[in-house]
Design a protein around this motif. Sequence first.
Motif, mmCIF file in Angstrom:
data_model
loop_
_atom_site.group_PDB
_atom_site.id
_atom_site.type_symbol
_atom_site.label_atom_id
_atom_site.label_comp_id
_atom_site.label_asym_id
_atom_site.label_seq_id
_atom_site.Cartn_x
_atom_site.Cartn_y
_atom_site.Cartn_z
ATOM 1 N N SER A 379 0.855 -1.194 0.000
ATOM 2 C CA SER A 379 0.000 0.000 0.000
ATOM 3 C C SER A 379 0.879 1.227 0.000
ATOM 4 C CB SER A 379 -0.906 0.013 1.242
ATOM 5 O OG SER A 379 -1.512 1.279 1.386
ATOM 6 N N SER A 406 -6.320 11.558 -11.785
ATOM 7 C CA SER A 406 -6.976 10.249 -11.772
ATOM 8 C C SER A 406 -7.764 9.980 -13.051
ATOM 9 C CB SER A 406 -7.904 10.141 -10.560
ATOM 10 O OG SER A 406 -8.862 11.194 -10.566
ATOM 11 N N GLN A 557 -1.778 0.185 -7.853
ATOM 12 C CA GLN A 557 -0.981 1.147 -7.092
ATOM 13 C C GLN A 557 -0.726 2.421 -7.899
ATOM 14 O OE1 GLN A 557 2.199 -1.546 -6.400
ATOM 15 N NE2 GLN A 557 1.367 -2.305 -4.450
ATOM 16 N N GLU A 560 -3.868 4.320 -7.562
ATOM 17 C CA GLU A 560 -3.971 4.884 -6.219
ATOM 18 C C GLU A 560 -3.097 6.132 -6.078
ATOM 19 O OE1 GLU A 560 -3.110 3.583 -1.576
ATOM 20 O OE2 GLU A 560 -2.890 2.127 -3.202
ATOM 21 N N SER A 564 -4.356 9.967 -5.287
ATOM 22 C CA SER A 564 -3.787 10.736 -4.179
ATOM 23 C C SER A 564 -3.260 12.089 -4.663
ATOM 24 C CB SER A 564 -2.643 9.953 -3.521
ATOM 25 O OG SER A 564 -3.105 8.740 -2.976
#
Length: 597
Positions: A379, A406, A557, A560, A564
């Motif tokens: 993570s 994103s 990942q 992700e 973020s």
Amino acid sequence: MSIHILPLDVINQISAGEVVERPAHLVKELVENSLDAGSTEIHIEVLSGGRGIKISDNGSGIDKNDLVLALTRHATSKIQKTNDLWNLSTFGFRGEALASAAAVSKLNISSINLTSLNLSSQKNKNAWQIRSDFGIFSEILPSSRNQGTEIIIEDLFDNVPARLKFLKSDASENAQIRNVIKAMALSNYNVEFKMVESGQLDLYYPKREYQIDRVREVLNCQKLFTYSANRENYKSTAYFSSPQDVAKTSKNIWIFAQGRWVQDRGLQAAVMEAYRNLLMHGEYPNVFIYLECNPADIDVNIHPTKSQVKFQSPSLAFRAVQASVRDGLETAPWVPKNSNIESAVQKYSVLNYEIPEAKNYTFNDQSFVKTQFQNKDFSLQNNISVQNLSANESVNKSSNQQTYWSSFQIIGQMNLTYLVCQKDDQMILVDQHAAHERVAFEKLMRKWHGGMIDLQNYLFPLAIDMSPEKCEAVLFHKSDIQKMGIEIEQMGPSTLGIKSAPLFIKESSLPRVFEKLANDTIEFGGSFNLEKSISDIFATMACHSVIRAGQSISQAQMQELLISMDEFPLSSFCPHGRPVSIEMTFTEIEKMFGRIN
């Protein structure tokens, strides 16, 4: 030797040495006089590095009876009494520029005051001129000028060899004059400026309707953004470039106070502070600052050339400038808004297609999950080796959140370092280390600002000795410092006691940090240095706690990480100022392959 009054010619040359140190200063004073006269067109001609100057304008002009007074020291129409010095609305007011120039050059003034003409008297319709040869005035004679004022200066400093020998090359002096013209043009966008050097057009700025058009023109930077901030009576309006458009020197940082171009180290520091963690070493932004305040809160009379000013509250001026740039930067106006979804909808609508319903297809064959590189599962948040960093750090899912990063379609990973993505008509490469570094850094800063930093309490207060003036400066910001996790107390007139500090700050660094904080508080009026020191520490911690270049990460990942990045507006740059991504349009790629010309 007995005390005596200096001769007038010596007095005038002393004044000239203060006001007219070099040709650029004289140009500045004369252009300001033209602006005060309401001119909308100002033309400047320069010869021999400024030893020959001609300035003409279309302003209100000078009366015949005032021509001699215009060349007399401390003769002015701008002020009448002492209180006028604190409510200035004009540039020139001392009445020294023309007198100083007349003392060290051959000067000719030709002017006509159309506003005071008596049209019933033919003789009052004439323009008039007066000449001064190094302080010796001629008679007032008729002139052929039909509007405004024209001032011609020749043989500047010929009677002052000591000053003449300190002039630099013609190219250097012309560059200084050019800067003055640019400064005048920046603050007076509705005025036409033209500079001719040795018969060749050097600068031309036509009248503009909007300030930003003139700023783009002078700074030679088209992608500028604007933002304003107020700190009590101080209002700062900033026109700034993105951290991607930089210069190698600070020459494109222009600061104006009450319309005057000023050289103020404190305000320039405020600009650079605003770009903290966004620029690499040796990079400077393109910025134009227009600072306004009550006339009584600024003293423009502290320097003969009026290039320096003094504020009633330097701290408020500093904070207003810093906020106008930083708050504007934190909106990340250079990042495209989410037009891709809307454009996609429009595209389907134009083609009369129905937007297909999203479906989830799953394949269980192992061949689909094989890669040529090793995959590691971890993570992103758990991988950051900072205690409790992931607590209360969930991504904001509100409707107002930006979804620029994103929205990228992830293609894969290149050289175990760069994420290969595409969006609309572009291919984007994202540096995984720089991107994750910014995310980790911003989360650390958020925790610190929220008072969630782990503290260490000292058994005995750490004593720091400094001058009483510096102690007072630091204690003035005691509440702000406490928010940073540092609890201080006064142990004596010249001693501060540190009772607690953030766990990550080395005890040995605190005296140096507070010494610098005190100096900056006195000089700049702010406590930004401590925050800068802490942000530098956070940047180092983030750099050593995130995904490295050469590290394999999974598709999930990667996604992700991009999600973020959307949480923080300044994700386009790592905390050390390096760019996080580079873009290349498909058109550019097709040209490389010869598909299009």
